[in-house]
Motif scaffolding. Structure first.
Motif, PDB file in Angstrom:
ATOM      1  N   ILE A 336       0.819  -1.214   0.000  1.00 48.72           N
ATOM      2  CA  ILE A 336       0.000   0.000   0.000  1.00 48.72           C
ATOM      3  C   ILE A 336       0.854   1.265   0.000  1.00 48.72           C
ATOM      4  CG2 ILE A 336      -1.813   1.263   1.232  1.00 48.72           C
ATOM      5  CD1 ILE A 336      -2.708  -1.379  -0.006  1.00 48.72           C
ATOM      6  N   PHE A 337       1.886   1.313   0.868  1.00 50.02           N
ATOM      7  CA  PHE A 337       2.652   2.547   1.033  1.00 50.02           C
ATOM      8  C   PHE A 337       3.356   3.015  -0.243  1.00 50.02           C
ATOM      9  CE2 PHE A 337       3.155   2.123   5.943  1.00 50.02           C
ATOM     10  CZ  PHE A 337       1.809   2.415   6.057  1.00 50.02           C
ATOM     11  N   PRO A 338       3.807   2.138  -1.135  1.00 57.53           N
ATOM     12  CA  PRO A 338       4.385   2.652  -2.395  1.00 57.53           C
ATOM     13  C   PRO A 338       3.369   3.427  -3.239  1.00 57.53           C
ATOM     14  CG  PRO A 338       5.109   0.396  -2.020  1.00 57.53           C
ATOM     15  CD  PRO A 338       4.059   0.687  -0.983  1.00 57.53           C
ATOM     16  N   GLU A 339       2.099   3.033  -3.164  1.00 60.86           N
ATOM     17  CA  GLU A 339       1.068   3.734  -3.941  1.00 60.86           C
ATOM     18  C   GLU A 339       0.539   4.960  -3.203  1.00 60.86           C
ATOM     19  OE1 GLU A 339       0.464   2.872  -6.916  1.00 60.86           O
ATOM     20  OE2 GLU A 339       1.582   0.984  -6.898  1.00 60.86           O
ATOM     21  N   ALA A 340       0.479   4.876  -1.883  1.00 64.17           N
ATOM     22  CA  ALA A 340      -0.018   5.997  -1.081  1.00 64.17           C
ATOM     23  C   ALA A 340       0.804   6.038   0.205  1.00 64.17           C
ATOM     24  CB  ALA A 340      -1.496   5.816  -0.758  1.00 64.17           C
ATOM     25  N   PRO A 341       1.769   6.928   0.315  1.00 64.04           N
ATOM     26  CA  PRO A 341       2.658   6.966   1.488  1.00 64.04           C
ATOM     27  C   PRO A 341       1.879   7.127   2.784  1.00 64.04           C
ATOM     28  CG  PRO A 341       3.468   8.395  -0.259  1.00 64.04           C
ATOM     29  CD  PRO A 341       2.103   7.958  -0.680  1.00 64.04           C
ATOM     30  N   GLU A 342       2.474   6.644   3.861  1.00 59.60           N
ATOM     31  CA  GLU A 342       1.810   6.675   5.152  1.00 59.60           C
ATOM     32  C   GLU A 342       1.435   8.100   5.576  1.00 59.60           C
ATOM     33  OE1 GLU A 342       2.495   4.928   9.703  1.00 59.60           O
ATOM     34  OE2 GLU A 342       4.087   4.774   8.193  1.00 59.60           O
ATOM     35  N   PRO A 343       2.316   9.104   5.412  1.00 61.15           N
ATOM     36  CA  PRO A 343       1.918  10.473   5.793  1.00 61.15           C
ATOM     37  C   PRO A 343       0.693  10.962   5.020  1.00 61.15           C
ATOM     38  CG  PRO A 343       4.290  10.333   5.490  1.00 61.15           C
ATOM     39  CD  PRO A 343       3.733   9.050   4.996  1.00 61.15           C
ATOM     40  N   TRP A 344       0.604  10.581   3.732  1.00 56.86           N
ATOM     41  CA  TRP A 344      -0.555  10.999   2.921  1.00 56.86           C
ATOM     42  C   TRP A 344      -1.841  10.365   3.448  1.00 56.86           C
ATOM     43  CZ3 TRP A 344      -4.349   8.748  -0.005  1.00 56.86           C
ATOM     44  CH2 TRP A 344      -5.075   9.585  -0.859  1.00 56.86           C
ATOM     45  N   LEU A 345      -1.764   9.103   3.851  1.00 62.33           N
ATOM     46  CA  LEU A 345      -2.935   8.425   4.389  1.00 62.33           C
ATOM     47  C   LEU A 345      -3.385   9.058   5.711  1.00 62.33           C
ATOM     48  CD1 LEU A 345      -1.947   4.709   3.672  1.00 62.33           C
ATOM     49  CD2 LEU A 345      -3.795   5.975   2.597  1.00 62.33           C
ATOM     50  N   LYS A 346      -2.409   9.415   6.564  1.00 64.45           N
ATOM     51  CA  LYS A 346      -2.762  10.071   7.830  1.00 64.45           C
ATOM     52  C   LYS A 346      -3.427  11.417   7.569  1.00 64.45           C
ATOM     53  CE  LYS A 346       0.788   7.888  10.722  1.00 64.45           C
ATOM     54  NZ  LYS A 346       2.015   8.092  11.526  1.00 64.45           N
ATOM     55  N   THR A 347      -2.915  12.133   6.570  1.00 61.87           N
ATOM     56  CA  THR A 347      -3.510  13.428   6.221  1.00 61.87           C
ATOM     57  C   THR A 347      -4.938  13.258   5.720  1.00 61.87           C
ATOM     58  OG1 THR A 347      -1.311  14.238   5.606  1.00 61.87           O
ATOM     59  CG2 THR A 347      -3.213  15.490   4.795  1.00 61.87           C
ATOM     60  N   LEU A 348      -5.155  12.199   4.906  1.00 56.15           N
ATOM     61  CA  LEU A 348      -6.491  11.932   4.378  1.00 56.15           C
ATOM     62  C   LEU A 348      -7.472  11.627   5.510  1.00 56.15           C
ATOM     63  CD1 LEU A 348      -8.420  11.386   1.970  1.00 56.15           C
ATOM     64  CD2 LEU A 348      -7.658   9.002   2.042  1.00 56.15           C
ATOM     65  N   ILE A 349      -7.021  10.838   6.479  1.00 57.29           N
ATOM     66  CA  ILE A 349      -7.888  10.498   7.614  1.00 57.29           C
ATOM     67  C   ILE A 349      -8.293  11.757   8.367  1.00 57.29           C
ATOM     68  CG2 ILE A 349      -7.939   9.322   9.860  1.00 57.29           C
ATOM     69  CD1 ILE A 349      -6.070   7.193   8.598  1.00 57.29           C
ATOM     70  N   LYS A 350      -7.300  12.612   8.645  1.00 60.06           N
ATOM     71  CA  LYS A 350      -7.591  13.849   9.379  1.00 60.06           C
ATOM     72  C   LYS A 350      -8.524  14.746   8.579  1.00 60.06           C
ATOM     73  CE  LYS A 350      -3.234  13.958  11.976  1.00 60.06           C
ATOM     74  NZ  LYS A 350      -1.960  14.686  12.175  1.00 60.06           N
ATOM     75  N   GLU A 351      -8.310  14.817   7.261  1.00 60.94           N
ATOM     76  CA  GLU A 351      -9.122  15.696   6.412  1.00 60.94           C
ATOM     77  C   GLU A 351     -10.580  15.241   6.380  1.00 60.94           C
ATOM     78  OE1 GLU A 351      -9.416  16.936   1.694  1.00 60.94           O
ATOM     79  OE2 GLU A 351      -7.555  16.123   2.485  1.00 60.94           O
ATOM     80  N   VAL A 352     -10.762  13.920   6.210  1.00 59.35           N
ATOM     81  CA  VAL A 352     -12.132  13.392   6.149  1.00 59.35           C
ATOM     82  C   VAL A 352     -12.839  13.607   7.478  1.00 59.35           C
ATOM     83  CG1 VAL A 352     -13.515  11.283   5.922  1.00 59.35           C
ATOM     84  CG2 VAL A 352     -11.640  11.722   4.333  1.00 59.35           C
ATOM     85  N   GLU A 353     -12.138  13.300   8.573  1.00 62.83           N
ATOM     86  CA  GLU A 353     -12.760  13.457   9.885  1.00 62.83           C
ATOM     87  C   GLU A 353     -13.064  14.909  10.192  1.00 62.83           C
ATOM     88  OE1 GLU A 353     -10.154  11.558  12.619  1.00 62.83           O
ATOM     89  OE2 GLU A 353     -10.949   9.544  12.238  1.00 62.83           O
TER      90      GLU A 353
END
Length: 971
Positions: A336-353
């Motif tokens: 997963i992380f090569p397609e979507a880095p971990e920092p980007w995923l954390k940012t997405l979670i915060k943005e959606v919430e």
């Protein structure tokens, strides 16, 4: 008398000793051989043989060989006359037996009525126990027919006594109320009675189903049966009376004598009250879960629309989805992380919430749905269910329920300010802002939190319900005389009563296996410990493919040529003619006047119709067997208990006929796995499950290595497979003894490992996540340099195991004695109840046992292959289900639980019969020298009776009981 004897058994039981030879001195020829066989038969059975056919040919040959006589002399032995009478008197005198008398018969009837019939009602079992009793008394038992009449007389006496005792307790008012249930009420769609309505099952979880269940429960409670009416009655006896009345129509009940009718109806109403209470609790649990899931789904749909407006996010989510599908077993950091880095995923979670307030919206949607719809169930539940708890930790929840009950008439959206509602342990922190608003309690939000907390504690039985069976006080599931008979319970489980002795031996065993694994792993090329970032994982090399069997395809073609297009119905018929399993399919009522041959034929047609899921209506192919006749037989005669006994009979027959040179020696290993069947969903059992991908129910199979299925269970798909595994090992009624149990990952956990050890068999799972497993040391000071990276930091807490050993043994004894089903009992030890001291002790014990297994499993490729091959057999059994259960595309087309379970038990019986007949066919071919010489070791290892090419399950269903399959082996 058994028909198959191995050499060791013959030597142990049929050897004639010198003191017995003295009785043969004055006898010659057929008289000598006949007397010797009668003598040994009487020694083994405690009775004389009813017919010469009862003696197996191997026995005759073995005894004749000892006497240096030809076995044909046995045919000339006289079975009547003065000589036979003299021989029997001489044998009785030798063993100090006497003939039975009228006084013995009367005493035996009394003993049966007083001691046995409260617990046991199966005729076969009663006959066995009576024969054993006669043997203990050194009395020759009566003939088979006399024995049958004796048992029937005892059953009648016991029933008269029992019914008189129960009816005498019931008042005239209660009797009139029960009779009113049988009164006919005319209606547009036909006459009906309240009694028939009480038998209906609840529908799908929801408000309407809760209201219907409450109406039925209130009807039963209004009868006013004393709560302790059946307190001293054994559950088996009560269940027998309840099932008997369940198959009778109201007009049949009205014809019964008054005391019998009152007892039957009281037994049914008592059990029905428990079942309806269980249903109401089930509906509560499912409805609370359903309202939360519906709120999440509603918000998820809106969130999906929001995400579609963000193209860049959708592209990355698409890449994540594609990478996940292409490497489903991969590691998140690698896939997963090569397609979507971990920092980007954390940012997405915060943005959606932050942007959508996801969790807050879910809570708001849930609160809205509860206020406008689901709250209507609250008065129905609180007024009809009585909750109890003995754990001080959960008393605030009971106080909260009392508070809500007292405020049901209060119309305002908040509780009065002076009321102090308990919050701790009930309201989660993320719900607190919605529950407490400006210092006052929002009643809707608070009620939701209370119901959700109640659901969790009901599931792990910390809170129980008065009048329930599955949700009753957990202490009632345990032996009440444990303290008085502690030594007996420990001895029965083969566990030392000294807790320190128990843990000391286990500690030594654990240390020994860890030490052995530590020494062997450097020399094991198939198992390695590899470093993965900051952790270490276990790497196991997959098996090398085995050579293809050379002759199995040819053998299958030969079977197809010899028995082409064999009707599956004829397979079922032939299995019955050889094993007589239909004798277990008996009427639940007093007697039946139907001709035995007609009844047998109709039972087979019904079993086939239900076992193939084509329905019994498709079986009405003969003028003598129309749909109404078959429906009568299905309702009156076929029961789940009878089907289980029939299955055990076929499985035992399969185990008995096997030739060791073809199938190998008898095994004590069994594999189990589940399979989902699609089903109608207007009931409490059918569920949608992500793992199975659709709505349905689950069947859990227990199959030994040569495809004989010894047990099956009908469950919800969310049920614990570990509990089902234990239940099957303990409750199967076949002659097989299970010492090793293979399961997949879902059939194991630490608690299951602990209970399997306490119950005396090995749990051997094929673990999907073997790379992530951890080992546990017996002592924190121990050092195992080669395997230290995969050893968990904490050692086993032996002190906790010693403290709780009595509690663990008490629960294990309850499981073994069948005082409660495994799922109800093990529900206490779920992750929702991790603070329970017994749960913690079982988890520690389970860690130790699992570590021992992992050391053996990783160290031995042979053991890994054994587990894998065992599970392959049960998967083959699962795949054959579809060949037999083909009607209605394999979907269970009824909402009644009994009907669903009965159809799947018929499938089990039909498939077990096919395995039995296929075993005979394979053996008939392989007995021929040309075939036995051709088969290799690999061929025999891969041989399976789950072959279907020569079987035809379709077509016109004509059943001729006089036409037999061409099989050499006699029935």
């Amino acid at each position: 008398m058994k028909r198959k004897w191995i050499q060791e058994e013959l030597e142990q039981q049929w050897t004639i000793f010198p003191h017995e030879l003295k009785l043969l001195k004055n006898k010659t020829g057929s008289t000598r051989l006949g007397f010797a066989i009668l003598l040994k038969f009487f020694q083994i059975e405690g009775r004389f043989s009813d017919t010469p056919r009862e003696i197996a040919l191997e026995v005759i040959r073995y005894v004749a060989k000892q006497l240096d006589q030809p076995s044909k002399d046995w045919r000339e032995y006289p079975w009547s006359g003065r000589a036979t009478v003299y021989h029997r008197n001489e044998i009785r005198k030798f063993y100090a037996y006497r003939k039975t008398s009228a006084r013995d018969t009367k005493a035996m009837v009394k003993w049966l009525a007083d001691e046995l019939l409260n617990q046991e009602q199966r005729p076969e079992r009663l006959q066995s126990l009576v024969l054993e009793r006669y043997r203990t008394l050194c009395v020759e038992p009566p003939t088979h027919e006399q024995l049958r009449r004796l048992i029937q007389s005892a059953i009648t006496e016991h029933e008269n006594r029992f019914c008189t005792a129960i009816a005498s307790v019931l008042t005239l008012i209660i009797l009139k109320r029960m009779d009113a249930l049988l009164q006919i009420h005319p209606a547009d769609d036909g006459d009906w009675t309240i009694w028939q309505n009480l038998k209906s099952d609840p529908g799908k979880a929801g408000i309407d189903s809760i209201k219907e269940a409450v109406v039925r429960l209130q009807t039963v409670r209004d009868i006013g049966l004393p709560r302790d009416l059946f307190k001293e009655v054994s559950p088996k006896l009560l269940e027998r009376y309840a099932k008997r009345v369940a198959v009778e129509e109201p007009f049949e009940l009205r014809r019964h004598e008054a005391s019998l009718r009152a007892t039957l109806m009281a037994a049914f109403l008592h059990r029905r009250s428990e079942e309806l209470t269980d249903h109401l609790v089930d509906l509560l649990i499912e409805t609370v879960h359903k309202m939360g899931k519906k709120a999440e789904k509603r918000i998820d749909e809106g969130l999906g629309e929001a995400l579609q407006k963000a193209p860049s996010k959708m592209i990355k989510l698409y890449r994540i989805a594609k990478a996940s599908v292409e490497a489903p077993q991969g590691i998140v950091s690698d896939v997963i992380f090569p397609e979507a880095p971990e920092p980007w995923l954390k940012t997405l979670i915060k943005e959606v919430e932050a942007s959508s307030g996801y969790t807050g919206k879910v809570r708001t949607a849930l609160q809205k749905a509860y206020r406008h719809h689901y709250r209507r169930m609250l008065p129905e539940l609180l007024h009809n269910l009585e909750f109890r708890c003995t754990n001080v930790q959960y008393q605030p929840l009971l106080q909260a329920l009392d508070l809500i009950t007292s405020q049901l008439e209060h119309k305002k959206p908040t509780f009065p300010e002076e009321i102090q509602a308990p919050l701790k342990g009930i309201v989660p922190s993320n719900w607190l802002p919605l529950v407490v608003e400006d210092g006052v309690i929002n009643r809707n939000a608070y009620e939701i939190c209370v119901l959700r907390a109640l659901r969790e504690q009901l599931r792990c039985r910390e809170i129980w319900v008065v009048g329930s069976r599955r949700y009753r006080d957990p202490e009632e599931d345990l032996p009440q005389d444990f303290e008085e008979r502690k030594a007996t319970y420990y001895e029965d489980l083969s566990i030392p009563i000294d807790a320190k002795e128990f843990t000391a031996s286990l500690r030594q065993e654990l240390t020994r296996h860890l030490d052995n694994f530590n020494k062997c792993i450097p020399l094991n090329p198939k198992v390695r410990i590899v470093a993965v970032k900051d952790d270490h994982r276990i790497s196991v090399t997959p098996f090398e493919p085995q050579a293809e069997p050379e002759n199995l395809a040819t053998l299958k073609r030969e079977i197809t040529q010899r028995w082409p297009g064999t009707s599956l119905l004829d397979v079922l018929k032939e299995a019955d003619l050889r094993t007589d399993f239909t004798r277990f399919i008996q009427s639940g009522t007093e007697r039946s006047h139907m001709d035995k041959a007609t009844l047998r034929r109709r039972i087979l047609l019904c079993l086939f119709g239900m076992g193939t899921n084509t329905g019994i209506k498709s079986m009405e192919s003969l003028p003598d067997d129309d749909y109404k006749d078959l429906l009568y037989v299905r309702r009156r005669f076929i029961s789940n208990e009878g089907l289980r006994q029939a299955i055990a009979q076929v499985v035992n027959a399969t185990l008995a006929i096997r030739l060791p040179q073809i199938w190998g020696e008898a095994t004590t290993a069994c594999a189990s796995d589940s399979k989902q069947f699609g089903a109608w969903d207007q009931n409490l059992l059918t569920e949608w499950h992500l793992r199975y991908g659709g709505r349905g129910v689950m069947v859990y199979w227990h199959v030994e290595k040569n495809a004989a299925c010894i047990y099956s269970q009908f469950k919800r798909v969310s049920s614990s497979e570990a509990a089902a595994m234990i239940q099957g090992v303990l409750r199967h009624c076949t002659e097989m003894e299970v010492e090793r149990q293979y399961v997949d990952s879902h059939g194991q956990n630490a608690i299951a490992f602990a209970f399997c050890r306490l119950l005396g068999f090995d749990l051997m799972p094929r673990l999907k996540g073997i790379n992530k497993q951890k080992l546990y040391k017996a002592d924190s000071k121990q050092d195992f340099p080669n395997i230290n990276p995969i050893i968990a930091g904490k050692a086993i807490n032996w002190e906790l195991i010693e403290e709780q050993l009595d509690t663990m043994v008490k629960h294990a004894a309850a499981l073994k004695l069948g005082m409660a089903d495994a799922e109800s009992l093990l529900r206490r030890f779920s992750r929702n109840n991790i603070q329970h001291p017994a749960y913690k002790a079982l988890a520690e014990l389970g860690k130790a046992i699992k570590t021992i297994f992992l050391c053996r499993y990783l160290d031995s490729e042979e053991l890994r292959r054994e587990v894998h091959e065992g599970l392959n057999v049960v998967e083959s059994w699962n795949s054959t289900n579809g060949f037999i259960y083909y009607g209605k595309q394999g979907e269970i087309s009824t909402n009644r639980r009994d009907g669903q379970e009965m159809g799947l038990l018929c499938l089990h019986l039909l498939q077990a019969s096919m395995v039995y007949i296929n075993t005979l066919m394979i053996q008939q071919v392989l007995k021929e020298p040309v075939w036995s010489d051709k088969m290799t070791t690999r061929d025999l290892a891969a041989l399976s009776p789950l072959i279907t090419k020569h079987i035809n399950p379709y077509g016109r269903f004509d059943l001729d009981m006089d036409v037999r399959l061409p099989l050499d082996e006699p029935a």
